[in-house]
Scaffold this active site. Structure first.
Site, PDB file in Angstrom:
ATOM      1  N   LYS A  13     -17.778   3.087  -2.152  1.00  0.00           N
ATOM      2  CA  LYS A  13     -16.657   3.649  -1.386  1.00  0.00           C
ATOM      3  C   LYS A  13     -16.018   4.810  -2.147  1.00  0.00           C
ATOM      4  O   LYS A  13     -15.568   5.770  -1.569  1.00  0.00           O
ATOM      5  CB  LYS A  13     -15.602   2.576  -1.112  1.00  0.00           C
ATOM      6  CG  LYS A  13     -14.442   3.062  -0.242  1.00  0.00           C
ATOM      7  CD  LYS A  13     -14.910   3.628   1.094  1.00  0.00           C
ATOM      8  CE  LYS A  13     -13.820   4.285   1.877  1.00  0.00           C
ATOM      9  NZ  LYS A  13     -14.326   5.029   3.044  1.00  0.00           N
ATOM     10  N   ASN A  37       6.593  -3.265   6.100  1.00  0.00           N
ATOM     11  CA  ASN A  37       5.307  -2.615   6.325  1.00  0.00           C
ATOM     12  C   ASN A  37       5.561  -1.530   7.355  1.00  0.00           C
ATOM     13  O   ASN A  37       6.126  -1.814   8.416  1.00  0.00           O
ATOM     14  CB  ASN A  37       4.309  -3.663   6.874  1.00  0.00           C
ATOM     15  CG  ASN A  37       2.915  -3.090   7.012  1.00  0.00           C
ATOM     16  OD1 ASN A  37       2.670  -1.965   6.582  1.00  0.00           O
ATOM     17  ND2 ASN A  37       2.027  -3.863   7.591  1.00  0.00           N
ATOM     18  N   GLU A  90     -20.777  16.189  10.058  1.00  0.00           N
ATOM     19  CA  GLU A  90     -20.165  14.871   9.837  1.00  0.00           C
ATOM     20  C   GLU A  90     -20.865  13.815  10.664  1.00  0.00           C
ATOM     21  O   GLU A  90     -21.117  12.696  10.197  1.00  0.00           O
ATOM     22  CB  GLU A  90     -18.670  14.930  10.149  1.00  0.00           C
ATOM     23  CG  GLU A  90     -17.932  13.613  10.056  1.00  0.00           C
ATOM     24  CD  GLU A  90     -18.015  12.943   8.687  1.00  0.00           C
ATOM     25  OE1 GLU A  90     -18.433  13.603   7.719  1.00  0.00           O
ATOM     26  OE2 GLU A  90     -17.695  11.739   8.609  1.00  0.00           O
ATOM     27  N   TRP A 105       0.906  -1.152   0.000  1.00  0.00           N
ATOM     28  CA  TRP A 105       0.000   0.000   0.000  1.00  0.00           C
ATOM     29  C   TRP A 105       0.939   1.195   0.000  1.00  0.00           C
ATOM     30  O   TRP A 105       1.590   1.491   1.015  1.00  0.00           O
ATOM     31  CB  TRP A 105      -0.879  -0.024   1.250  1.00  0.00           C
ATOM     32  CG  TRP A 105      -1.607   1.247   1.531  1.00  0.00           C
ATOM     33  CD1 TRP A 105      -1.188   2.279   2.325  1.00  0.00           C
ATOM     34  CD2 TRP A 105      -2.876   1.657   1.009  1.00  0.00           C
ATOM     35  NE1 TRP A 105      -2.113   3.296   2.326  1.00  0.00           N
ATOM     36  CE2 TRP A 105      -3.152   2.955   1.539  1.00  0.00           C
ATOM     37  CE3 TRP A 105      -3.794   1.080   0.158  1.00  0.00           C
ATOM     38  CZ2 TRP A 105      -4.325   3.649   1.232  1.00  0.00           C
ATOM     39  CZ3 TRP A 105      -4.960   1.789  -0.133  1.00  0.00           C
ATOM     40  CH2 TRP A 105      -5.216   3.048   0.379  1.00  0.00           C
TER      41      TRP A 105
HETATM   42  C1  AGP Z   1     -18.292   9.453   3.746  1.00  0.00           C
HETATM   43  O1  AGP Z   1     -18.623   8.598   4.836  1.00  0.00           O
HETATM   44  C2  AGP Z   1     -18.869   8.939   2.435  1.00  0.00           C
HETATM   45  N1  AGP Z   1     -18.473   7.622   2.193  1.00  0.00           N
HETATM   46  C3  AGP Z   1     -18.673   9.922   1.288  1.00  0.00           C
HETATM   47  O2  AGP Z   1     -19.329  11.117   1.647  1.00  0.00           O
HETATM   48  C4  AGP Z   1     -17.218  10.291   0.929  1.00  0.00           C
HETATM   49  O3  AGP Z   1     -16.645  11.072   1.955  1.00  0.00           O
HETATM   50  C5  AGP Z   1     -17.257  11.112  -0.374  1.00  0.00           C
HETATM   51  O4  AGP Z   1     -17.778  10.299  -1.386  1.00  0.00           O
HETATM   52  C6  AGP Z   1     -15.879  11.635  -0.782  1.00  0.00           C
HETATM   53  O5  AGP Z   1     -15.025  10.550  -1.044  1.00  0.00           O
HETATM   54  P1  AGP Z   1     -13.453  10.842  -1.215  1.00  0.00           P
HETATM   55  O6  AGP Z   1     -12.992  11.409   0.094  1.00  0.00           O
HETATM   56  O7  AGP Z   1     -12.853   9.513  -1.522  1.00  0.00           O
HETATM   57  O8  AGP Z   1     -13.285  11.833  -2.320  1.00  0.00           O
END
Ligand code: AGP
Length: 610
Positions: free
Chosen positions: A605, A100, A483, A74
């Site tokens: 994600k 690591n 948040e 990573w």
């Molecule tokens: C946060 O919990 C969400 N998964 C989402 O708002 C995320 O922060 C947003 O999509 C931005 O992603 P990034 O930081 O990878 O750009």
């Protein structure tokens, strides 16, 4: 973080190594490699991309041998490329290692070794360890002494595995800050950064602790401290199933990542605090330092959680640097034709480094002549590569869709930037030293904030069936309210809104009744008395109040329904601590509601589409 697998025994090592790496794929990585020692030769094969790409790059028939090491990387220092992939070797290829962790003093060591004639092939911090062992060994010390001596000079964290032609029947391992487990078989031994890689072969293991080394042969092993004191290790039997091991014993990746935050906040600051000078050092900004230091206006643009981190950055930079900051959702920034001058700095924040809206905003800012810097987690990601410079937050792979450890590390990186900028402007060395001291205390305070888990779990039990929540905060804790609301809504599917607490009377107060829990971030700061008034307004309307308070502050105990005490720190670092119970609250409510915490419905994600 990276994955390590090692084997020494009488079976062919390659299948054990490659299948062990596959057990570690869940951790996230960008390249992989393997090294085998057989007939007094070491064969190294490594490849950028997935383990399947590594398999395609080699012929298993050529990977003969009963001693080997393997690695999934990573990237932290150096782009994810084949050259930078592990294993790494010394000049002669007699010493091969995988690592690591983060070596903080690698530049100084590299310079010393280059002055002694060592030839480096990669941009990684890891490679210096191989050359350092080589340097010490060629001065006549034994290989083991050279191994220990090199590690005594290294500052930072490591979990390493080493094979060498100098001792072709031994596997060396050492740990400082990055886990290593040794598996015991019948005349064979396994080494891994995570037990998931070896439980297919044995459940009898011992764990190296920081400052310990293991020297393993087919006949047995010796464990010592790095100062050469023999130590006995207790053999344990692993009872966890594989799935639980991958989550380090936690039921979900999200909870694992919430509990990683003391370490990830520390990793974000590793090598970046100069406490004597009271200043911070961000090497990734070197190419653009002039423009960063002289920016007349700063834009911060991002999405979701990263946007909330940016809002905190705005408060920090304006308070300490007196440079105007404008924060905007990337999806809005990219389309509204922002007015950008060429002495402006645009900061893009992204965990994944692949968010489409943020990438588009970055490109728009570059088109308009701004200097663009990134605050990114994934090394070598598109956003990281397209910025003019940036800061990696070193939070390691974030698997849970709901961002937790990335947020606290993003805010930490913004704090480091703020101190660096402020010390170039009006902040004194003494004030800088005080703030650096507070930064050093952060990991312990984050750990103490995690102790609120029990109280938070009780609160989750009571409010898990409510259909709406309100989160309120002021100043630095207003973005924390946003948040906290985002965390709850995205994993429990309960509607939750974050607001500046004073804004309640401009509308949201109409929502207050005994079925609307209100979460206040009410830590001791300059807005405390006003927050107390807001709490009284809610209580007067039979609202239920959950208050995150400064530990030792009992003023609200009789006023609110629940208090969650957290450690205090300087105002601009407080969000890194006050967010912790809100992450836990969202997690526990979601679990109690039977939601898929790690993979919430409708979410990805990384949002790589508009
Ligand atoms: C946060 O919990 C969400 N998964 C989402 O708002 C995320 O922060 C947003 O999509 C931005 O992603 P990034 O930081 O990878 O750009």
């Amino acid at each position: 973080m990276c994955g390590i697998v090692g084997y020494i025994g009488n079976a062919q090592a390659y299948p054990i190594l490659i299948n062990g790496l596959k057990r570690l794929e869940y951790r996230g990585y960008d390249s992989a490699g393997v090294a085998m020692l057989e007939d007094h030769q070491i064969k190294v094969v490594k490849q950028v991309g997935k383990i399947s790409a590594l398999e395609q790059a080699l012929d298993p028939e050529e990977m003969r041998g009963t001693l080997g090491i393997a690695h999934t990387r990573w990237a932290t220092h150096g782009e994810p490329t084949q050259t930078n992939a592990h294993p790494h070797t010394d000049c002669q290829g007699n010493i091969v290692l995988v690592h690591n962790g983060i070596i903080e003093n690698y530049q100084a060591l590299r310079q010393m070794l280059e002055e002694k004639g060592h030839q480096f092939r990669t941009e990684t911090d890891t490679e210096i360890i191989a050359h350092l062992i080589e340097e010490l060994h060629q001065n006549g010390t034994s290989f083991e002494e050279a191994f220990r001596g090199a590690l005594l000079q290294v500052e930072g964290t490591y979990g390493i595995a080493v094979i060498t032609l100098h001792e072709p029947d031994k596997l060396y391992a050492a740990r400082k800050g990055s886990p290593l487990v040794v598996g015991i078989g019948n005349g064979e031994y396994f080494l891994a950064s995570d037990a998931a890689a070896i439980i297919a072969h044995t459940r009898d293991v011992f764990y190296l602790e920081d400052g310990e080394i293991a020297i393993i042969s087919r006949e047995g092993f010796v464990t010592k401290t790095i100062e050469n004191e023999i130590i006995d290790k207790k053999i344990e039997r692993i009872t966890f199933d594989l799935e639980r091991i991958e989550k380090a014993g936690y039921p979900h990746f999200m909870l694992k990542e919430i509990y990683e935050q003391p370490r990830t906040v520390a990793d974000c600051m590793r090598g970046r605090l100069l406490k004597d000078e009271g200043v911070t050092r961000l090497g990734g900004l070197t190419p653009i330092l002039h423009n960063v230091m002289r920016a007349r206006k700063i834009f911060i643009t991002a999405c979701g959680t990263s946007y909330h981190a940016g809002l905190i950055g705005e408060y920090m930079i304006e308070e300490y640097c007196r440079v105007p900051v404008e924060v905007e959702y990337a999806s809005e920034f990219r389309y509204r034709d922002p007015i950008i001058q060429d002495d402006n700095l645009v900061i893009v924040i992204s965990q994944s480094g692949e968010t489409a809206d943020t990438l588009a905003a970055l490109r728009e800012a570059k088109r308009k002549g701004a200097t663009v810097m990134g605050i990114v987690n994934v090394v070598g990601s598109t956003i990281a590569r397209e910025t003019h410079g940036g800061v990696y937050i070193h939070a390691g792979p974030e698997i849970g869709v709901a961002s937790t450890k990335a947020f606290t590390s993003q805010v930490t990186a913004l704090a480091l930037l703020t101190v660096m900028l402020a010390r170039a402007k009006t902040m004194s060395a003494e004030e800088g030293r005080q703030i650096v001291h507070e930064l050093e205390q952060l990991p312990d305070k984050v750990a103490r904030a995690l102790e609120s888990d029990t109280i938070v779990k009780q609160i989750a039990e009571e409010f898990k069936d409510n259909r709406n929540f309100l989160y309120l905060g002021r100043g630095y804790n207003y973005p924390v309210a946003l948040e906290g609301a985002l965390k709850l809504k995205e994993i429990s599917y309960i509607h939750a809104e974050g607001y500046p607490a004073a804004e309640m009377k401009h509308g949201p107060i109409a929502l207050i009744d005994d079925d609307m829990p209100v979460v206040f971030i009410a830590t001791r700061d300059s807005t405390y008395d006003k927050i107390v008034s807001n709490i009284q307004e809610v209580k007067a309307r039979r609202g239920k109040v959950i208050a995150v308070v400064s530990e030792g502050d009992h003023e609200l105990d009789s006023l609110v329904d629940y208090t969650i005490p957290v450690p205090s720190t300087v105002n601009f670092l407080q969000p890194i601590i006050t967010i912790i119970p809100l992450q836990l609250l969202a997690y526990h409510i979601a679990v109690l509601r039977g939601c898929d915490v790690d993979q919430p419905r409708n979410l990805a994600k990384s949002v790589t589409v508009e």
